[in-house]
Design a protein around this motif. Structure first.
Motif: not given
Length: 519
Positions: A280-290, A365-368, A429-440
């Motif tokens: 599964g692919v997902q993004c959270g705490g995204s920014d313009a670099f995402s 955070g996205n806008k920042a 069974n495996l997850h990929v999560f991208t973030t620009g602002r940061g999330t734990p």
């Protein structure tokens, strides 16, 4: 300081600043434009003079129109542009794009846990399902005892987790949309990482009774070990008259859990082809670099995984809604394109009932982080799906069919926690999560590989990010190189290498998507 400017397409009239800390006013950019004001990192700068009402173009699409004249070198942010209306769901290109077939990737494997139903787990976990939130506190106490007293005796079992949630009672259980949370919890209980072992803790008086959640004959029970099979659903009911006092409840849960742990302990990792991955692919705490670094690398990796025969799911309805024409064009058949349209239409109506639209998605955070609106966010989000045809569509809470592979659109809300929960239900069974602002962010039921979009985040959160996508912006790696690196990392994690989230035991709660009424 050498200015770094990231432009996504030749026709774009804005670009984002790549430098840590941004760039001061007066900086001369590549191409000769001079900044008229300070522009923060990841934010857009106009490359040409834009009159009022002009299209602001990024990713080759109009992400908004200027509300006032903007000279070349101006900082272009959300308060200066008007978001365009959503794309109509009629007249879309339906299965019109036929990318050339890439050569299969052969010979890639990982060490996984083969299940009796043919699925493969990347972890060996005992999951205890709950039918209602009322039992969560009792189960939490029992889980602590199980981890302290029992797990050391069963070294092949990675963990024991409670499938806790806020559903089960006080809800309109027979409402049409109640099927979504019910099938979500049912299908999570059958996730490949749980080895076919199903155990339930029930209160007794809740609306979501165990036999409604997991109807007799609907699942193979006790299938982790071929020589040991249970004959009925294993339920601990706290209101059972046999329980006298709190200690009796805990003892019953612990005793029954040990039977499942003993079966799971017989599981051994074995070499399996990479085609058994369900990512599964997902993004959270995204920014313009995402959309410029991490997500394109994930998209390249998506193509590699599909070429290897694996399954990749992308989701987040509001974060792909503005790219629906690109997605329906990539559908393998017109029927799949129509299925995507139906999921978008259902979600449009769901938002309309709440008197909001897709614009409610974008966070402070996205806008920042430089994202002006959901249109820009969506364009950067869809690149996680790579370039291969879309071969399947799942409604929220549905599970992959046996043998279903390729690129799948699994419709979910964009909420990190709900999206992850629904992808678990689909069979991830495996997850990929991208973030620009940061999330734990992390999941107890599945390893989560975290990819930072910026090197500054990767440096500061060095023990939370598993891969630094910011190296692309820094010029230290290409999208292709990072995509291959992620591909190999996924095989290692699937074989048992622990992610940072696993090492720190960072686990977000399951959040069931319940669009039905609460009574």
């Amino acid at each position: 300081m050498k200015p770094i400017l990231i432009r996504m397409r030749d026709g774009d009239n804005v670009a984002i600043v790549g430098n840590d800390g941004g760039l001061p006013a007066g900086t001369e950019l590549p191409g000769g434009v001079r900044l008229l004001e300070k522009v923060p990192q990841a934010h857009k700068v106009s490359l040409v003079d834009l009159p009022a009402g002009a299209a602001v173009v990024r990713y080759g699409v109009t992400i908004g129109r200027t509300l006032e004249p903007l000279a070349a070198g101006r900082w272009v942010h959300e308060r200066l542009i008007e978001m365009p209306a959503a794309r109509e769901l009629q007249g879309l290109p339906m299965a019109t794009h036929r990318p050339p077939a890439a050569a299969p990737l052969e010979g890639f494997t990982f060490e996984g846990y083969r299940n009796a139903d043919g699925s493969v787990g990347t972890r060996n976990i005992l999951a205890i399902t709950t039918t209602v939130q009322c039992v969560a506190g009792v189960l939490d106490v029992a889980l602590r005892r199980i981890r302290d007293e029992l797990l050391p005796r069963y070294p092949n079992v990675d963990d024991v987790v409670g499938l806790e949630h806020t559903y089960g009672c006080g809800v309109a259980i027979d409402a049409p949309d109640a099927v979504i949370p019910i099938r979500t919890l049912r299908n999570i209980s059958l996730n490949p990482n749980f080895g076919g072992e199903v155990m339930v803790v029930s209160l007794g008086c809740e609306k979501l009774q165990p036999d409604r959640l997991l109807p007799p004959g609907s699942i193979a029970i006790g299938s982790a070990s071929a020589d040991t099979t249970a004959t009925a659903l294993d339920v601990v009911c706290l209101q059972d008259p046999a329980h006298v006092g709190f200690a009796s409840m805990i003892e019953s849960i612990v005793r029954r859990a040990e039977l499942h742990l003993a079966r799971l302990n017989h599981r051994q990792r074995e070499t399996v082809p990479a085609s058994e991955l369900v990512v599964g692919v997902q993004c959270g705490g995204s920014d313009a670099f995402s959309g410029a670094t991490a997500n394109p690398a994930v998209g390249f990796c998506t193509d590699l995984l599909v070429r290897a025969g694996a399954t990749v799911m992308f989701s987040e309805v509001t974060e792909v809604r503005d790219a629906i024409d690109e997605l329906t064009a990539r559908a393998a058949t017109p029927e799949l394109a129509q299925a995507m349209v139906e999921q978008m239409a259902w979600y449009d109506a769901y938002l309309a009932r709440g008197r909001v639209d897709r614009s409610a998605n974008t966070t402070p955070g996205n806008k920042a982080g430089g994202l002006s609106n959901i249109v820009e966010k969506a364009m950067g989000s869809i690149v996680k799906s790579g370039s291969v045809p879309i071969s399947g569509v799942l409604a929220p809470g549905e599970r992959l069919a046996p043998g279903q592979r390729g690129l799948i659109y699994a419709a979910t809300p964009a909420s990190d926690f709900i999206c992850g929960t629904l992808q678990l239900a689909a069979g991830m069974n495996l997850h990929v999560f991208t973030t620009g602002r940061g999330t734990p962010y992390g999941l107890a039921a599945c390893p989560v590989v975290k990819v930072a979009t910026r090197s500054d985040l990767a440096r500061r959160w060095h023990d939370l990010m598993d891969l630094n996508g910011g190296r692309i912006a820094d010029g230290d790696a290409t999208i292709e190189e990072l995509g291959w690196e992620l591909f190999h990392l996924l095989l290692e994690v699937a074989s048992g290498r622990r992610t940072w989230a696993e090492q720190h035991r960072l686990h977000n709660a399951l959040v069931l998507f319940n669009p039905a009424p609460v009574t």
